[in-house]
Scaffold this motif. Structure first.
Motif, PDB file in Angstrom:
ATOM      1  N   ASP A 271       0.846  -1.195   0.000  1.00 45.38           N
ATOM      2  CA  ASP A 271       0.000   0.000   0.000  1.00 45.38           C
ATOM      3  C   ASP A 271       0.878   1.240   0.000  1.00 45.38           C
ATOM      4  OD1 ASP A 271      -3.186  -0.532   1.178  1.00 45.38           O
ATOM      5  OD2 ASP A 271      -1.768  -2.182   1.086  1.00 45.38           O
ATOM      6  N   LEU A 272       0.659   2.138  -0.960  1.00 41.75           N
ATOM      7  CA  LEU A 272       1.369   3.412  -1.041  1.00 41.75           C
ATOM      8  C   LEU A 272       0.405   4.529  -0.650  1.00 41.75           C
ATOM      9  CD1 LEU A 272       3.602   5.406  -1.872  1.00 41.75           C
ATOM     10  CD2 LEU A 272       2.916   5.072  -4.265  1.00 41.75           C
ATOM     11  N   ILE A 273       0.727   5.245   0.405  1.00 42.28           N
ATOM     12  CA  ILE A 273      -0.117   6.343   0.862  1.00 42.28           C
ATOM     13  C   ILE A 273       0.089   7.537  -0.074  1.00 42.28           C
ATOM     14  CG2 ILE A 273      -0.714   7.853   2.801  1.00 42.28           C
ATOM     15  CD1 ILE A 273      -1.158   4.850   3.366  1.00 42.28           C
ATOM     16  N   ILE A 274      -1.022   8.112  -0.549  1.00 41.14           N
ATOM     17  CA  ILE A 274      -0.897   9.240  -1.482  1.00 41.14           C
ATOM     18  C   ILE A 274      -1.564  10.508  -0.951  1.00 41.14           C
ATOM     19  CG2 ILE A 274      -0.628   7.778  -3.496  1.00 41.14           C
ATOM     20  CD1 ILE A 274      -3.529   8.200  -4.183  1.00 41.14           C
ATOM     21  N   MET A 291      -7.590   2.852  -2.821  1.00 42.57           N
ATOM     22  CA  MET A 291      -8.259   2.561  -1.555  1.00 42.57           C
ATOM     23  C   MET A 291      -8.414   3.838  -0.738  1.00 42.57           C
ATOM     24  SD  MET A 291      -8.175  -0.730  -2.085  1.00 42.57           S
ATOM     25  CE  MET A 291      -8.820  -1.362  -0.546  1.00 42.57           C
ATOM     26  N   THR A 292      -9.381   3.838   0.163  1.00 41.15           N
ATOM     27  CA  THR A 292      -9.399   4.854   1.215  1.00 41.15           C
ATOM     28  C   THR A 292      -8.500   4.328   2.323  1.00 41.15           C
ATOM     29  OG1 THR A 292     -11.690   5.392   0.681  1.00 41.15           O
ATOM     30  CG2 THR A 292     -10.826   6.233   2.749  1.00 41.15           C
ATOM     31  N   HIS A 301      -8.025  10.153   3.252  1.00 43.81           N
ATOM     32  CA  HIS A 301      -6.655   9.957   2.777  1.00 43.81           C
ATOM     33  C   HIS A 301      -6.666   8.668   1.957  1.00 43.81           C
ATOM     34  CE1 HIS A 301      -4.680  12.982   5.452  1.00 43.81           C
ATOM     35  NE2 HIS A 301      -5.824  12.801   6.093  1.00 43.81           N
ATOM     36  N   PHE A 302      -6.013   8.709   0.788  1.00 44.31           N
ATOM     37  CA  PHE A 302      -6.082   7.594  -0.143  1.00 44.31           C
ATOM     38  C   PHE A 302      -4.768   6.815  -0.211  1.00 44.31           C
ATOM     39  CE2 PHE A 302      -9.091  10.820  -1.818  1.00 44.31           C
ATOM     40  CZ  PHE A 302     -10.261  10.114  -1.588  1.00 44.31           C
ATOM     41  N   ALA A 303      -4.871   5.603  -0.725  1.00 42.93           N
ATOM     42  CA  ALA A 303      -3.704   4.753  -0.965  1.00 42.93           C
ATOM     43  C   ALA A 303      -3.935   3.992  -2.256  1.00 42.93           C
ATOM     44  CB  ALA A 303      -3.497   3.778   0.185  1.00 42.93           C
ATOM     45  N   VAL A 304      -2.852   3.559  -2.884  1.00 38.92           N
ATOM     46  CA  VAL A 304      -2.943   2.634  -4.015  1.00 38.92           C
ATOM     47  C   VAL A 304      -2.399   1.298  -3.526  1.00 38.92           C
ATOM     48  CG1 VAL A 304      -2.200   2.112  -6.365  1.00 38.92           C
ATOM     49  CG2 VAL A 304      -2.746   4.463  -5.731  1.00 38.92           C
ATOM     50  N   GLU A 395       6.308  -0.390  -8.371  1.00 38.36           N
ATOM     51  CA  GLU A 395       6.322   0.311  -9.658  1.00 38.36           C
ATOM     52  C   GLU A 395       4.908   0.620 -10.138  1.00 38.36           C
ATOM     53  OE1 GLU A 395      10.500  -1.746 -11.262  1.00 38.36           O
ATOM     54  OE2 GLU A 395       8.580  -2.334 -12.118  1.00 38.36           O
ATOM     55  N   ALA A 396       4.005  -0.357  -9.992  1.00 41.09           N
ATOM     56  CA  ALA A 396       2.613  -0.147 -10.417  1.00 41.09           C
ATOM     57  C   ALA A 396       1.939   0.908  -9.540  1.00 41.09           C
ATOM     58  CB  ALA A 396       1.846  -1.469 -10.338  1.00 41.09           C
ATOM     59  N   ASP A 397       2.178   0.854  -8.228  1.00 44.70           N
ATOM     60  CA  ASP A 397       1.610   1.852  -7.311  1.00 44.70           C
ATOM     61  C   ASP A 397       2.088   3.256  -7.672  1.00 44.70           C
ATOM     62  OD1 ASP A 397       0.285  -0.104  -5.928  1.00 44.70           O
ATOM     63  OD2 ASP A 397       1.631  -0.128  -4.199  1.00 44.70           O
ATOM     64  N   GLU A 398       3.371   3.371  -7.958  1.00 40.97           N
ATOM     65  CA  GLU A 398       3.934   4.678  -8.316  1.00 40.97           C
ATOM     66  C   GLU A 398       3.352   5.192  -9.631  1.00 40.97           C
ATOM     67  OE1 GLU A 398       8.365   4.778  -6.246  1.00 40.97           O
ATOM     68  OE2 GLU A 398       8.174   3.934  -8.264  1.00 40.97           O
ATOM     69  N   ALA A 399       3.215   4.294 -10.608  1.00 40.31           N
ATOM     70  CA  ALA A 399       2.701   4.706 -11.924  1.00 40.31           C
ATOM     71  C   ALA A 399       1.253   5.189 -11.825  1.00 40.31           C
ATOM     72  CB  ALA A 399       2.799   3.541 -12.906  1.00 40.31           C
TER      73      ALA A 399
END
Length: 513
Positions: A271-274, A291-292, A301-304, A395-399
């Motif tokens: 999970d990457l917090i954005i 995701m929330t 606050h969202f995450a991927v 990498e997918a989360d960042e993209a």
């Protein structure tokens, strides 16, 4: 004996339910645990008994409360973390679940959902951060309303309730008997509009689900009423309810944009917090879901999130079925004796791939083996394959998010493997932080969420200052070496995907002959 304030934290997961107390110093104590049964009566159907979930959760709570009282602790509030997207239908007069709960791993409606995907995927990705997918709680409930007499009768007589496990437990635990859910749970259910904190009613209607049965939407940190003393033996406020994965992120200190969490269990979730802004490229990767991460004080606050389905389970498979190693500890110990796999590559796709693309037909592979290959090099390759898979998730989360990962915090069973974490740091080129008691992160995190408005801590960030770092793994090697290793990995995964595509083409040609 001095009395100190603590929060009663519950972590109701798929395989078990546990309760503990969390004090102002972040210490988790009075832990109690009971296992839960998961049934697979036929392929694609995964179910649990919601009544058993309730009974065992009450049991662990009572045992923890008894321990806390003996220790002189004063329980000031209750906080609840639960498995996400497991659905329950129950009778509000008897309080009993009417049918087995549909577990989040269920895929019984995959064919029907596949037919809806061309029309709905784009709209859903834009609004709810995920495609049609392979399961639907609302479709499941709609089928029971149509086909199961006791459910249809309860609906007609206005005594039917529907919700996820958080809804089910909150209804039983709270004196209010409200039917509610929270964003971290609703997001996984597939009809929550991320930006607007509401349901996507057009999609719910398409699935034949009646709006009146939708649980009311609250925040993850909220006032859920007071506990029923006749059920738990205490009368305290319920101040937080969240999905277990997101509670775990908080409990590992992942709060801010750019922080990422990887929890290694049966599979590995990344999970990457954005932060409060939605991702810039939602839908770019079908395996990366928005995701929330949490909602409190009116702000989401969202995450991927991405995951590798078989990592811990891949080690179990190698040890228990193939008998190549005694256990996961031996794999780590052997891997630590070499500095590379000498070109051996293990792709842990035992149930298919999710990144770089969703491909259920992909299979695991061990390649690059020669007569000179040693057992230690195979052990290294197995851990490296897990680390590569996590790197692909990042990498997918960042993209998708447009956010760079600044630090990866790890937890779960496999996080105790020093060689795995060092390989991971080397492959992604950023530090990896392992926290103490990472296996209790969900309990700690949900308590932080409940107690961070002044009850035990002034804020979430202050609460997270109580988390203790166990070890930090810093990257070795240079960018060129890292790129070379990643290029080899992508080539091996690409080769497997090529085999799948070839098989599909041949199957299609055979059907048309």
């Amino acid at each position: 004996m001095t009395t100190n304030n603590v929060i009663l934290a519950i972590d109701e997961g798929t395989s078990g339910t546990r309760a503990a107390t969390v004090s102002a110093d972040g210490h988790v104590s009075c832990l109690e645990y009971l296992t839960l049964h998961v049934e697979t009566p036929r392929p694609g159907v995964v179910e649990q008994d919601a009544n058993e979930i309730l009974e065992k959760t009450i049991s662990v709570c009572r045992a923890t409360i008894a321990q806390a009282q003996q220790a002189g602790q004063h329980i000031a509030a209750l906080a609840l973390a639960t498995q996400r997207a497991t659905a329950v239908l129950w009778d509000t007069q008897t309080g009993v679940a009417l049918v087995p709960a549909m577990v989040w791993q269920d895929t019984r409606f995959v064919d029907e959902l596949d037919r809806l995907a061309p029309e709905w995927d784009e709209r859903l990705l834009d609004r709810v951060g995920r495609p049609v997918g392979v399961r639907s709680l609302y479709l499941w409930a709609a089928r029971h309303l149509r086909d199961t007499p006791q459910v249809a009768d309860a609906w007609r007589e206005k005594r039917l309730a529907f919700g996820t496990v958080d809804t089910w437990l909150l209804w039983h635990f709270s004196q209010r008997r409200d039917i509610v859910t929270t964003p971290t749970n609703a997001t996984s259910s597939g009809a929550y509009v991320l930006a607007d904190h509401r349901y996507y009613l057009e999609w719910v209607q398409e699935l034949g689900f009646p709006f009146e049965l939708l649980p009311a939407l609250r925040q993850d940190a909220d006032d859920f009423g007071r506990t029923r003393s006749d059920l738990l033996g205490i009368d305290v406020p319920i101040l937080a309810s969240a999905g277990d994965q997101h509670a775990g992120a908080i409990g590992l200190g992942c709060l801010d944009r750019g922080q990422a969490m990887c929890v290694h269990g049966t599979g590995s979730f990344v999970d990457l917090i954005i932060g409060p802004e939605a991702p810039s490229n939602s839908g770019l990767s079908e395996g990366a879901l928005t995701m929330t991460a949490r909602r409190q004080q009116g702000v989401s606050h969202f995450a991927v999130e991405t995951f590798v389905a078989t990592t811990g389970s891949a080690l179990n498979w190698v040890c228990e079925k193939l008998k190549w190693f005694k256990d996961a500890r031996e794999i780590s110990a052997l891997a630590a004796t070499v500095t590379s796999s000498q070109g051996v590559t293990f792709v842990p796709a035992l149930t298919g791939l999710r990144v770089p693309r969703m491909e259920a037909g992909a299979r695991a592979s061990l390649t690059g083996v020669s007569m000179a290959t040693t057992q230690a090099e195979v052990a290294y390759a197995i851990l490296e394959g897990i680390a590569h898979s996590v790197a692909s998730c990042i990498e997918a989360d960042e993209a998708v998010s447009g956010v760079r990962v600044s630090e990866l915090v790890v937890g779960g069973g496999l996080s105790c493997s020093d060689p795995l974490l060092q390989i991971q740091a080397d492959l992604i080129g950023i530090p990896i932080r392992r926290m103490q008691e990472s296996d209790r992160a969900s309990l700690r995190g949900i308590a932080y969420l409940a107690g961070s408005s002044g009850l035990l801590w002034p804020s979430l960030h202050e609460a997270c200052k109580t988390i203790v770092t166990d070890a930090v793994f810093t990257p070795a090697g240079n960018a060129d070496e890292r790129a070379m290793r990643r290029t080899l990995w992508h080539a091996r995964v690409g080769s497997e995907l090529g085999h799948v595509d070839q098989f599909k083409r041949e199957k299609e040609e055979a059907l048309h002959k």
